[in-house]
Design a protein around this motif. Structure first.
Motif, PDB file in Angstrom:
ATOM      1  N   PRO A  44       0.828  -1.209   0.000  1.00 44.65           N
ATOM      2  CA  PRO A  44       0.000   0.000   0.000  1.00 44.65           C
ATOM      3  C   PRO A  44       0.863   1.261   0.000  1.00 44.65           C
ATOM      4  O   PRO A  44       1.866   1.333   0.700  1.00 44.65           O
ATOM      5  CB  PRO A  44      -0.821  -0.116   1.293  1.00 44.65           C
ATOM      6  N   CYS A  45       0.474   2.240  -0.794  1.00 49.74           N
ATOM      7  CA  CYS A  45       1.186   3.520  -0.849  1.00 49.74           C
ATOM      8  C   CYS A  45       1.100   4.206   0.516  1.00 49.74           C
ATOM      9  O   CYS A  45       0.018   4.297   1.094  1.00 49.74           O
ATOM     10  CB  CYS A  45       0.552   4.404  -1.917  1.00 49.74           C
ATOM     11  N   PRO A  46       2.234   4.675   1.052  1.00 50.48           N
ATOM     12  CA  PRO A  46       2.192   5.335   2.364  1.00 50.48           C
ATOM     13  C   PRO A  46       1.424   6.655   2.350  1.00 50.48           C
ATOM     14  O   PRO A  46       1.012   7.151   3.402  1.00 50.48           O
ATOM     15  CB  PRO A  46       3.674   5.559   2.707  1.00 50.48           C
ATOM     16  N   ARG A  47       1.208   7.239   1.157  1.00 53.69           N
ATOM     17  CA  ARG A  47       0.480   8.521   1.087  1.00 53.69           C
ATOM     18  C   ARG A  47      -1.009   8.314   0.896  1.00 53.69           C
ATOM     19  O   ARG A  47      -1.825   8.880   1.619  1.00 53.69           O
ATOM     20  CB  ARG A  47       0.994   9.354  -0.084  1.00 53.69           C
ATOM     21  N   CYS A  48      -1.384   7.524  -0.125  1.00 52.36           N
ATOM     22  CA  CYS A  48      -2.804   7.428  -0.460  1.00 52.36           C
ATOM     23  C   CYS A  48      -3.404   6.055  -0.163  1.00 52.36           C
ATOM     24  O   CYS A  48      -4.613   5.881  -0.252  1.00 52.36           O
ATOM     25  CB  CYS A  48      -3.007   7.779  -1.935  1.00 52.36           C
ATOM     26  N   GLY A  49      -2.565   5.073   0.172  1.00 53.90           N
ATOM     27  CA  GLY A  49      -3.086   3.762   0.531  1.00 53.90           C
ATOM     28  C   GLY A  49      -3.370   2.837  -0.636  1.00 53.90           C
ATOM     29  O   GLY A  49      -3.742   1.674  -0.444  1.00 53.90           O
ATOM     30  N   ARG A  87      -0.852   6.784  -8.780  1.00 54.28           N
ATOM     31  CA  ARG A  87      -1.712   7.920  -8.446  1.00 54.28           C
ATOM     32  C   ARG A  87      -0.865   9.100  -7.950  1.00 54.28           C
ATOM     33  O   ARG A  87      -1.037  10.228  -8.394  1.00 54.28           O
ATOM     34  CB  ARG A  87      -2.725   7.495  -7.370  1.00 54.28           C
ATOM     35  N   CYS A  88       0.067   8.829  -7.021  1.00 54.69           N
ATOM     36  CA  CYS A  88       0.902   9.904  -6.468  1.00 54.69           C
ATOM     37  C   CYS A  88       2.159  10.131  -7.313  1.00 54.69           C
ATOM     38  O   CYS A  88       2.888  11.092  -7.055  1.00 54.69           O
ATOM     39  CB  CYS A  88       1.328   9.579  -5.039  1.00 54.69           C
ATOM     40  N   GLU A  89       2.432   9.215  -8.239  1.00 53.26           N
ATOM     41  CA  GLU A  89       3.663   9.270  -9.028  1.00 53.26           C
ATOM     42  C   GLU A  89       4.902   9.313  -8.141  1.00 53.26           C
ATOM     43  O   GLU A  89       5.837  10.058  -8.376  1.00 53.26           O
ATOM     44  CB  GLU A  89       3.644  10.457 -10.008  1.00 53.26           C
TER      45      GLU A  89
HETATM   46 ZN   LIG Z   1      -0.176   6.954  -3.635  1.00 49.61          ZN
END
Ligand SMILES: [Zn+2]
Length: 169
Positions: A44-49, A87-89
């Motif tokens: 999971p992305c630490p920023r957006c999950g 998504r966050c690149e």
């Molecule tokens: Zn993300």
């Protein structure tokens, strides 16, 4: 009982250090390589999950406490995955901080034993370095130990603004 007849050296028996007199790191016993993995297909992305694919794998080499039975240092080859969030690149790594802080070359166990030797036992840095080799089969230059202790800000009781450097890398 089961160990009778087995050549185990008892406590107090004097055994000279086989590495006594070795001055060159290359002459030290070859490390035992221990493979560890933090390699995941998704994380999971630490920023957006968002669940993110693995982009590639990276290997970190970490010096760990060795053992005196095999008389060899231990070297952890820690494979971890790097992921990309579309998504966050952003790129991010699978968490390996339980082994060692980012960019560190020694495991947390080595750092904590080294710092204890200086801060709690009052050993000079050079003696701590020798102790780590002789008793734990890990070679740490004394200047490295000094950095760890000073980053901890404990020696001499002086408050240090560099406390966070040990964990943050
Ligand atoms: Zn993300």
């Amino acid at each position: 009982m089961a160990k009778e007849g087995f050549a185990v050296s008892g406590p107090g028996e004097y055994l000279p250090d086989a590495t006594e007199g070795i001055t060159c790191v290359e002459d030290l016993p070859k490390p035992k390589v221990i493979a560890r993995s933090r390699n995941f297909s998704h994380r999971p992305c630490p920023r957006c999950g968002k669940s993110c694919f693995r982009n590639r794998t990276v290997t970190r080499t970490l010096h760990d406490l060795g053992d005196l039975v095999s008389n060899r240092p231990h070297e952890i080859h820690l494979v971890y995955s790097q992921h990309q969030c579309t998504r966050c690149e952003k790129f991010f790594n699978a968490d390996t901080s339980d082994y060692a802080p980012p960019k560190a070359h020694y495991t947390r166990r080595v750092v904590s034993v080294a710092v204890r030797l200086v801060v709690e036992d009052g050993l000079p840095y050079q003696s701590a370095s020798w102790h780590l080799w002789r008793n734990h089969r890990v070679f740490v230059p004394y200047a490295t130990i000094q950095n760890w202790v000073e980053a901890g800000g404990k020696k001499g009781g002086r408050p240090s603004g560099r406390l966070s450097r040990l964990g943050a890398g």
